[in-house]
Design an enzyme around this catalytic site. Sequence first.
Site, mmCIF file in Angstrom:
data_model
loop_
_atom_site.group_PDB
_atom_site.id
_atom_site.type_symbol
_atom_site.label_atom_id
_atom_site.label_comp_id
_atom_site.label_asym_id
_atom_site.label_seq_id
_atom_site.Cartn_x
_atom_site.Cartn_y
_atom_site.Cartn_z
ATOM 1 C CB SER A 81 -0.855 -0.012 1.267
ATOM 2 O OG SER A 81 -1.376 1.263 1.551
ATOM 3 C CE1 TYR A 86 -4.504 -2.089 5.028
ATOM 4 C CE2 TYR A 86 -3.451 0.013 4.513
ATOM 5 C CZ TYR A 86 -4.077 -1.148 4.101
ATOM 6 O OH TYR A 86 -4.257 -1.380 2.755
HETATM 7 N N1 NAP Z 1 -8.520 -0.411 -2.034
HETATM 8 C C1 NAP Z 1 -7.446 0.326 -1.791
HETATM 9 O O1 NAP Z 1 -7.459 1.563 -1.947
HETATM 10 C C2 NAP Z 1 -6.173 -0.342 -1.339
HETATM 11 C C3 NAP Z 1 -5.024 0.440 -1.253
HETATM 12 C C4 NAP Z 1 -3.842 -0.155 -0.863
HETATM 13 C C5 NAP Z 1 -3.793 -1.513 -0.608
HETATM 14 N N2 NAP Z 1 -4.934 -2.251 -0.684
HETATM 15 C C6 NAP Z 1 -4.838 -3.683 -0.376
HETATM 16 O O2 NAP Z 1 -5.486 -4.423 -1.384
HETATM 17 C C7 NAP Z 1 -5.899 -5.681 -0.856
HETATM 18 C C8 NAP Z 1 -7.342 -5.931 -1.249
HETATM 19 O O3 NAP Z 1 -8.184 -5.002 -0.568
HETATM 20 P P1 NAP Z 1 -9.501 -4.373 -1.202
HETATM 21 O O4 NAP Z 1 -9.297 -2.921 -1.258
HETATM 22 O O5 NAP Z 1 -9.887 -5.109 -2.407
HETATM 23 O O6 NAP Z 1 -10.526 -4.630 -0.001
HETATM 24 P P2 NAP Z 1 -11.832 -5.551 0.096
HETATM 25 O O7 NAP Z 1 -12.781 -5.266 -1.011
HETATM 26 O O8 NAP Z 1 -12.300 -5.382 1.501
HETATM 27 O O9 NAP Z 1 -11.268 -7.032 -0.121
HETATM 28 C C9 NAP Z 1 -10.506 -7.686 0.847
HETATM 29 C C10 NAP Z 1 -10.413 -9.146 0.467
HETATM 30 O O10 NAP Z 1 -9.586 -9.793 1.444
HETATM 31 C C11 NAP Z 1 -10.269 -10.945 1.911
HETATM 32 N N3 NAP Z 1 -9.941 -11.234 3.298
HETATM 33 C C12 NAP Z 1 -9.967 -10.417 4.370
HETATM 34 N N4 NAP Z 1 -9.663 -11.094 5.490
HETATM 35 C C13 NAP Z 1 -9.444 -12.387 5.097
HETATM 36 C C14 NAP Z 1 -9.136 -13.578 5.795
HETATM 37 N N5 NAP Z 1 -8.961 -13.608 7.119
HETATM 38 N N6 NAP Z 1 -8.982 -14.708 5.082
HETATM 39 C C15 NAP Z 1 -9.151 -14.698 3.742
HETATM 40 N N7 NAP Z 1 -9.454 -13.615 3.021
HETATM 41 C C16 NAP Z 1 -9.622 -12.471 3.710
HETATM 42 C C17 NAP Z 1 -11.751 -10.659 1.739
HETATM 43 O O11 NAP Z 1 -12.446 -11.888 1.526
HETATM 44 P P3 NAP Z 1 -13.456 -12.587 2.569
HETATM 45 O O12 NAP Z 1 -13.970 -11.526 3.496
HETATM 46 O O13 NAP Z 1 -14.512 -13.192 1.700
HETATM 47 O O14 NAP Z 1 -12.623 -13.618 3.242
HETATM 48 C C18 NAP Z 1 -11.765 -9.843 0.462
HETATM 49 O O15 NAP Z 1 -11.845 -10.677 -0.665
HETATM 50 C C19 NAP Z 1 -5.678 -5.606 0.657
HETATM 51 O O16 NAP Z 1 -4.469 -6.256 0.991
HETATM 52 C C20 NAP Z 1 -5.538 -4.111 0.903
HETATM 53 O O17 NAP Z 1 -4.789 -3.823 2.050
HETATM 54 C C21 NAP Z 1 -6.126 -1.693 -1.033
#
Ligand code: NAP
Length: 252
Positions: A140, A154
């Site tokens: 991130s 985080y």
């Molecule tokens: N969106 C942004 O702006 C942003 C920026 C920087 C980095 N990121 C990173 O991108 C990645 C994806 O995030 P996102 O933005 O797409 O958020 P999101 O829509 O909330 O998706 C998070 C995903 O992680 C899974 N997850 C969470 N806890 C889990 C667990 N204990 N076991 C298995 N799966 C788990 C969830 O699946 P289930 O709940 O179905 O298990 C979901 O599919 C993350 O690592 C986040 O830190 C996002």
Amino acid sequence: MRKNVLITGASSGLGAGMARIFAAKGHNLALTARRVDRLEALKAEIEAAHPDVEVVVHALDVNDHDQVFAVVKECIRDLGGLDRVIVNAGLGKGGRIGTGKFHANKQTAETNFVAALAQCEAAMEHFYQRNAGHLVVISSMSAMRGMPGSITAYAATKAGVAHVAEGIRSDLLKHQGHDIKVTTLFPGYIASEMNEGVEQEIRLMVDTETGCKAMVKAIDKEVAEAAVPPWPWAPLSQVMKHAPLSVLRRMM
Ligand SMILES: NC(=O)c1ccc[n+]([C@@H]2O[C@H](COP(=O)([O-])OP(=O)(O)OC[C@H]3O[C@@H](n4cnc5c(N)ncnc54)[C@H](OP(=O)(O)O)[C@@H]3O)[C@@H](O)[C@H]2O)c1
């Protein structure tokens, strides 16, 4: 082409978005998350749009580390090997340190760092055996520095996973004759479930598809590190690394 791609956390947001783009490019997919109903729906959608693409889904809570190793092995069996593993599952819970939010900070630390470490271990075992593979770690922009308030823990986890990836890259330097690459992505703000509940306006946020296209483009280049989308995050990452702390805290 890295044909067979495993994506953890593929039930929503960036994981699901990347899955759709990789499928359109002809990759087979192994998709994992806890919400299997979401994965089944995504599999049906992808198979209807791209009948030649093979999609397998597995329930996986990444905090169950034995299950991480077992599910990676199942995906290897399902698809006849994995060419790319994207360590994407994560969550953004947390509170300012010292305000009674230890449980949420710990949950984030375990999911985003310890569980990511398990995923890297399982993927690299397979890649070392095959002498080939591409490990992708989703960090991130918040990893650039120590961050205040609700994202302190985080941001630390995201710095941690970026260092794990760099450490593996360093290990690989002493091996010759392999085709193993490690990429760390530093996403800026991309619309997903993680940030839809955030109350303050998030400047510079892009929609999920735009963000995921930028991620897949950087992944396909197999670069060591990339800020995504590159504009404005590549130049901003340099500013963030060097800005005085008082300026930095106003930027996030
Ligand atoms: N969106 C942004 O702006 C942003 C920026 C920087 C980095 N990121 C990173 O991108 C990645 C994806 O995030 P996102 O933005 O797409 O958020 P999101 O829509 O909330 O998706 C998070 C995903 O992680 C899974 N997850 C969470 N806890 C889990 C667990 N204990 N076991 C298995 N799966 C788990 C969830 O699946 P289930 O709940 O179905 O298990 C979901 O599919 C993350 O690592 C986040 O830190 C996002």
